[in-house]
Motif scaffolding. Structure first.
Motif, PDB file in Angstrom:
ATOM      1  N   ILE A   7       0.854  -1.183   0.000  1.00 35.59           N
ATOM      2  CA  ILE A   7       0.000   0.000   0.000  1.00 35.59           C
ATOM      3  C   ILE A   7       0.892   1.236   0.000  1.00 35.59           C
ATOM      4  O   ILE A   7       1.674   1.438   0.928  1.00 35.59           O
ATOM      5  CB  ILE A   7      -0.926   0.009   1.233  1.00 35.59           C
ATOM      6  CG1 ILE A   7      -1.783  -1.252   1.259  1.00 35.59           C
ATOM      7  CG2 ILE A   7      -1.776   1.272   1.256  1.00 35.59           C
ATOM      8  CD1 ILE A   7      -2.506  -1.490   2.569  1.00 35.59           C
ATOM      9  N   THR A   8       0.781   2.057  -1.053  1.00 35.08           N
ATOM     10  CA  THR A   8       1.552   3.298  -1.070  1.00 35.08           C
ATOM     11  C   THR A   8       0.737   4.440  -0.477  1.00 35.08           C
ATOM     12  O   THR A   8       1.273   5.259   0.260  1.00 35.08           O
ATOM     13  CB  THR A   8       2.034   3.642  -2.494  1.00 35.08           C
ATOM     14  OG1 THR A   8       0.918   3.679  -3.372  1.00 35.08           O
ATOM     15  CG2 THR A   8       3.032   2.604  -2.988  1.00 35.08           C
ATOM     16  N   THR A   9      -0.559   4.498  -0.795  1.00 35.14           N
ATOM     17  CA  THR A   9      -1.469   5.457  -0.165  1.00 35.14           C
ATOM     18  C   THR A   9      -2.844   4.811  -0.031  1.00 35.14           C
ATOM     19  O   THR A   9      -3.215   3.953  -0.829  1.00 35.14           O
ATOM     20  CB  THR A   9      -1.622   6.773  -0.966  1.00 35.14           C
ATOM     21  OG1 THR A   9      -2.190   6.477  -2.242  1.00 35.14           O
ATOM     22  CG2 THR A   9      -0.300   7.492  -1.120  1.00 35.14           C
ATOM     23  N   ALA A  10      -3.576   5.246   0.981  1.00 36.79           N
ATOM     24  CA  ALA A  10      -4.947   4.772   1.202  1.00 36.79           C
ATOM     25  C   ALA A  10      -5.637   5.735   2.147  1.00 36.79           C
ATOM     26  O   ALA A  10      -4.978   6.421   2.935  1.00 36.79           O
ATOM     27  CB  ALA A  10      -4.958   3.363   1.777  1.00 36.79           C
ATOM     28  N   ILE A  11      -6.955   5.771   2.077  1.00 34.90           N
ATOM     29  CA  ILE A  11      -7.741   6.619   2.963  1.00 34.90           C
ATOM     30  C   ILE A  11      -8.511   5.733   3.937  1.00 34.90           C
ATOM     31  O   ILE A  11      -9.284   4.874   3.512  1.00 34.90           O
ATOM     32  CB  ILE A  11      -8.708   7.509   2.165  1.00 34.90           C
ATOM     33  CG1 ILE A  11      -7.898   8.460   1.284  1.00 34.90           C
ATOM     34  CG2 ILE A  11      -9.640   8.274   3.104  1.00 34.90           C
ATOM     35  CD1 ILE A  11      -8.726   9.309   0.361  1.00 34.90           C
ATOM     36  N   PRO A  12      -8.281   5.926   5.248  1.00 37.13           N
ATOM     37  CA  PRO A  12      -9.060   5.165   6.229  1.00 37.13           C
ATOM     38  C   PRO A  12     -10.520   5.637   6.208  1.00 37.13           C
ATOM     39  O   PRO A  12     -10.785   6.829   6.303  1.00 37.13           O
ATOM     40  CB  PRO A  12      -8.413   5.507   7.569  1.00 37.13           C
ATOM     41  CG  PRO A  12      -7.158   6.233   7.254  1.00 37.13           C
ATOM     42  CD  PRO A  12      -7.281   6.771   5.884  1.00 37.13           C
ATOM     43  N   ARG A  13     -11.440   4.705   6.054  1.00 37.76           N
ATOM     44  CA  ARG A  13     -12.867   5.031   6.040  1.00 37.76           C
ATOM     45  C   ARG A  13     -13.545   4.709   7.357  1.00 37.76           C
ATOM     46  O   ARG A  13     -14.497   5.361   7.749  1.00 37.76           O
ATOM     47  CB  ARG A  13     -13.571   4.266   4.920  1.00 37.76           C
ATOM     48  CG  ARG A  13     -13.176   4.704   3.537  1.00 37.76           C
ATOM     49  CD  ARG A  13     -14.014   5.901   3.094  1.00 37.76           C
ATOM     50  NE  ARG A  13     -13.614   6.396   1.810  1.00 37.76           N
ATOM     51  CZ  ARG A  13     -14.142   6.025   0.661  1.00 37.76           C
ATOM     52  NH1 ARG A  13     -15.099   5.120   0.630  1.00 37.76           N
ATOM     53  NH2 ARG A  13     -13.707   6.533  -0.466  1.00 37.76           N
ATOM     54  N   ARG A  14     -13.074   3.652   8.024  1.00 40.67           N
ATOM     55  CA  ARG A  14     -13.652   3.243   9.312  1.00 40.67           C
ATOM     56  C   ARG A  14     -12.557   2.630  10.173  1.00 40.67           C
ATOM     57  O   ARG A  14     -11.600   2.069   9.667  1.00 40.67           O
ATOM     58  CB  ARG A  14     -14.737   2.182   9.120  1.00 40.67           C
ATOM     59  CG  ARG A  14     -15.957   2.677   8.425  1.00 40.67           C
ATOM     60  CD  ARG A  14     -17.022   1.617   8.445  1.00 40.67           C
ATOM     61  NE  ARG A  14     -18.135   2.049   7.621  1.00 40.67           N
ATOM     62  CZ  ARG A  14     -19.070   1.250   7.167  1.00 40.67           C
ATOM     63  NH1 ARG A  14     -19.035  -0.044   7.459  1.00 40.67           N
ATOM     64  NH2 ARG A  14     -20.048   1.709   6.420  1.00 40.67           N
ATOM     65  N   ARG A  15     -12.791   2.734  11.471  1.00 39.24           N
ATOM     66  CA  ARG A  15     -11.895   2.081  12.438  1.00 39.24           C
ATOM     67  C   ARG A  15     -12.756   1.326  13.435  1.00 39.24           C
ATOM     68  O   ARG A  15     -13.835   1.783  13.805  1.00 39.24           O
ATOM     69  CB  ARG A  15     -11.038   3.114  13.164  1.00 39.24           C
ATOM     70  CG  ARG A  15     -10.088   3.855  12.260  1.00 39.24           C
ATOM     71  CD  ARG A  15      -9.171   4.773  13.070  1.00 39.24           C
ATOM     72  NE  ARG A  15      -8.499   5.736  12.242  1.00 39.24           N
ATOM     73  CZ  ARG A  15      -7.381   5.519  11.566  1.00 39.24           C
ATOM     74  NH1 ARG A  15      -6.807   4.351  11.633  1.00 39.24           N
ATOM     75  NH2 ARG A  15      -6.839   6.473  10.831  1.00 39.24           N
TER      76      ARG A  15
END
Length: 117
Positions: A7-15
């Motif tokens: 993974i180079t970039t990603a957006i967290p949507r939920r935790r």
């Protein structure tokens, strides 16, 4: 972990917190290899920095599984393609199934799943 998503970039949507694990649903993922991911849920033991389990919605090509998302489980000892279906491209359906699989694989059935974000 041989098939760990790059993974180079990603957006967290939920935790989530599930017992002694934190789980994060990632979207808008840029991969550092040839795989294309729609979503990933990464399970990290509390106090550690690296996930020990990934549940992935990996996008197939038009030739692979009719372009559907493949449900893939990756941990220290295995990589297993569990299913291929268009529903894994839906965030709600994927997140629910990924959390269910993680709880089962990690033996967290007695723990409460708490959504934090």
């Amino acid at each position: 972990m041989q098939d760990r998503p790059v993974i180079t970039t990603a957006i967290p949507r939920r935790r989530y917190q599930i017992g002694e694990f934190a789980a994060t649903l990632l979207a808008d993922i840029e991969s550092g290899d040839t795989r294309r991911f729609r979503y990933i849920v990464a399970f990290v033991p509390l106090g550690q920095g690296e996930p020990t389990l990934y549940v992935c919605a990996e996008e197939g090509t038009a030739d692979e599984a009719g372009g559907c998302c493949q449900l893939v489980l990756v941990n220290e000892v295995m990589t297993e393609r569990l299913d291929a279906d268009a529903r894994w491209g839906d965030q709600e359906a994927f997140a629910e199934q990924a959390i269910r699989l993680g709880v089962q694989v990690l033996g967290l059935q007695q723990e409460q799943v708490v959504r934090l974000l």
